[in-house]
Motif scaffolding. Structure first.
Motif, PDB file in Angstrom:
ATOM      1  N   ASP A  54       0.845  -1.189   0.000  1.00 28.28           N
ATOM      2  CA  ASP A  54       0.000   0.000   0.000  1.00 28.28           C
ATOM      3  C   ASP A  54       0.888   1.249   0.000  1.00 28.28           C
ATOM      4  N   PRO A  55       0.780   2.100  -1.020  1.00 25.86           N
ATOM      5  CA  PRO A  55       1.682   3.258  -1.141  1.00 25.86           C
ATOM      6  C   PRO A  55       1.593   4.227   0.035  1.00 25.86           C
ATOM      7  N   GLU A  56       0.396   4.435   0.555  1.00 25.10           N
ATOM      8  CA  GLU A  56       0.269   5.360   1.680  1.00 25.10           C
ATOM      9  C   GLU A  56       0.944   4.817   2.927  1.00 25.10           C
ATOM     10  N   ARG A  57       0.870   3.512   3.122  1.00 24.35           N
ATOM     11  CA  ARG A  57       1.525   2.901   4.281  1.00 24.35           C
ATOM     12  C   ARG A  57       3.038   2.994   4.147  1.00 24.35           C
ATOM     13  N   ILE A  58       3.543   2.743   2.960  1.00 26.80           N
ATOM     14  CA  ILE A  58       4.983   2.837   2.723  1.00 26.80           C
ATOM     15  C   ILE A  58       5.459   4.274   2.941  1.00 26.80           C
ATOM     16  N   LEU A  59       4.683   5.223   2.443  1.00 24.19           N
ATOM     17  CA  LEU A  59       5.031   6.632   2.616  1.00 24.19           C
ATOM     18  C   LEU A  59       5.040   7.009   4.099  1.00 24.19           C
ATOM     19  N   ALA A  60       4.045   6.545   4.845  1.00 26.12           N
ATOM     20  CA  ALA A  60       3.996   6.831   6.284  1.00 26.12           C
ATOM     21  C   ALA A  60       5.184   6.209   7.012  1.00 26.12           C
ATOM     22  N   GLN A  61       5.597   5.030   6.601  1.00 25.74           N
ATOM     23  CA  GLN A  61       6.764   4.392   7.225  1.00 25.74           C
ATOM     24  C   GLN A  61       8.037   5.189   6.933  1.00 25.74           C
ATOM     25  N   ARG A  62       8.176   5.667   5.708  1.00 28.53           N
ATOM     26  CA  ARG A  62       9.355   6.475   5.372  1.00 28.53           C
ATOM     27  C   ARG A  62       9.383   7.760   6.185  1.00 28.53           C
ATOM     28  N   PHE A  63       8.211   8.372   6.378  1.00 25.31           N
ATOM     29  CA  PHE A  63       8.128   9.583   7.188  1.00 25.31           C
ATOM     30  C   PHE A  63       8.467   9.274   8.645  1.00 25.31           C
ATOM     31  N   ALA A  64       7.974   8.163   9.140  1.00 25.93           N
ATOM     32  CA  ALA A  64       8.245   7.780  10.525  1.00 25.93           C
ATOM     33  C   ALA A  64       9.726   7.475  10.744  1.00 25.93           C
ATOM     34  N   ARG A  65      10.386   6.923   9.745  1.00 26.55           N
ATOM     35  CA  ARG A  65      11.821   6.628   9.874  1.00 26.55           C
ATOM     36  C   ARG A  65      12.681   7.875   9.688  1.00 26.55           C
ATOM     37  N   GLY A  66      12.083   8.967   9.241  1.00 27.55           N
ATOM     38  CA  GLY A  66      12.838  10.203   9.045  1.00 27.55           C
ATOM     39  C   GLY A  66      13.506  10.304   7.691  1.00 27.55           C
ATOM     40  N   GLU A  67      13.120   9.455   6.748  1.00 33.73           N
ATOM     41  CA  GLU A  67      13.715   9.500   5.409  1.00 33.73           C
ATOM     42  C   GLU A  67      13.233  10.709   4.620  1.00 33.73           C
ATOM     43  N   ILE A  68      12.009  11.171   4.917  1.00 35.47           N
ATOM     44  CA  ILE A  68      11.459  12.351   4.245  1.00 35.47           C
ATOM     45  C   ILE A  68      10.904  13.286   5.312  1.00 35.47           C
ATOM     46  N   ASP A  69      10.860  14.578   4.988  1.00 34.81           N
ATOM     47  CA  ASP A  69      10.321  15.542   5.957  1.00 34.81           C
ATOM     48  C   ASP A  69       8.816  15.694   5.758  1.00 34.81           C
ATOM     49  N   GLU A  70       8.184  16.514   6.622  1.00 34.95           N
ATOM     50  CA  GLU A  70       6.735  16.640   6.604  1.00 34.95           C
ATOM     51  C   GLU A  70       6.225  17.262   5.307  1.00 34.95           C
ATOM     52  N   THR A  71       6.960  18.238   4.777  1.00 35.42           N
ATOM     53  CA  THR A  71       6.536  18.888   3.529  1.00 35.42           C
ATOM     54  C   THR A  71       6.491  17.878   2.390  1.00 35.42           C
ATOM     55  N   GLU A  72       7.543  17.095   2.264  1.00 35.36           N
ATOM     56  CA  GLU A  72       7.587  16.089   1.207  1.00 35.36           C
ATOM     57  C   GLU A  72       6.528  15.013   1.439  1.00 35.36           C
ATOM     58  N   TYR A  73       6.333  14.638   2.706  1.00 34.96           N
ATOM     59  CA  TYR A  73       5.316  13.635   3.028  1.00 34.96           C
ATOM     60  C   TYR A  73       3.932  14.106   2.580  1.00 34.96           C
ATOM     61  N   ARG A  74       3.572  15.325   2.940  1.00 35.49           N
ATOM     62  CA  ARG A  74       2.243  15.850   2.600  1.00 35.49           C
ATOM     63  C   ARG A  74       2.079  16.003   1.082  1.00 35.49           C
ATOM     64  N   ALA A  75       3.143  16.451   0.395  1.00 38.93           N
ATOM     65  CA  ALA A  75       3.072  16.617  -1.059  1.00 38.93           C
ATOM     66  C   ALA A  75       2.868  15.264  -1.744  1.00 38.93           C
TER      67      ALA A  75
END
Length: 84
Positions: A54-75
């Motif tokens: 699931d792409p949203e779950r993968i994206l949330a995991q990357r955000f939680a690990r600190g691989e991406i910041d909040e701006t990139e996560y929301r975009a």
């Protein structure tokens, strides 16, 4: 007359009978273990209805690990939700 049922096989009959009994009970135990493991899930299994990629779950995991910041996560989340 018992037609050879008692005493006709010797020691080898007892050995073969013991091996067959072990194979039978080993097979029963293996089936029980497989049924128990299959019914309770395990590592690598996901709940029904939740795809494992699931792409949203993968994206949330990357955000939680600190691989991406909040701006990139929301975009990226907005881009995922806009797709057809």
């Amino acid at each position: 007359m018992m037609y050879g049922w008692y005493g006709g096989g010797g020691v080898w009959a007892w050995v073969v009978m013991g091996i067959v009994m072990l194979l039978f009970w080993g097979g029963v135990a293996a089936v029980v273990v497989l049924l128990v493991r299959g019914s309770r899930g395990g590592a690598g299994h996901y709940p029904p209805g939740a795809p494992h990629d699931d792409p949203e779950r993968i994206l949330a995991q990357r955000f939680a690990r600190g691989e991406i910041d909040e701006t990139e996560y929301r975009a990226r989340l907005d881009a995922l939700r806009r797709r057809p």
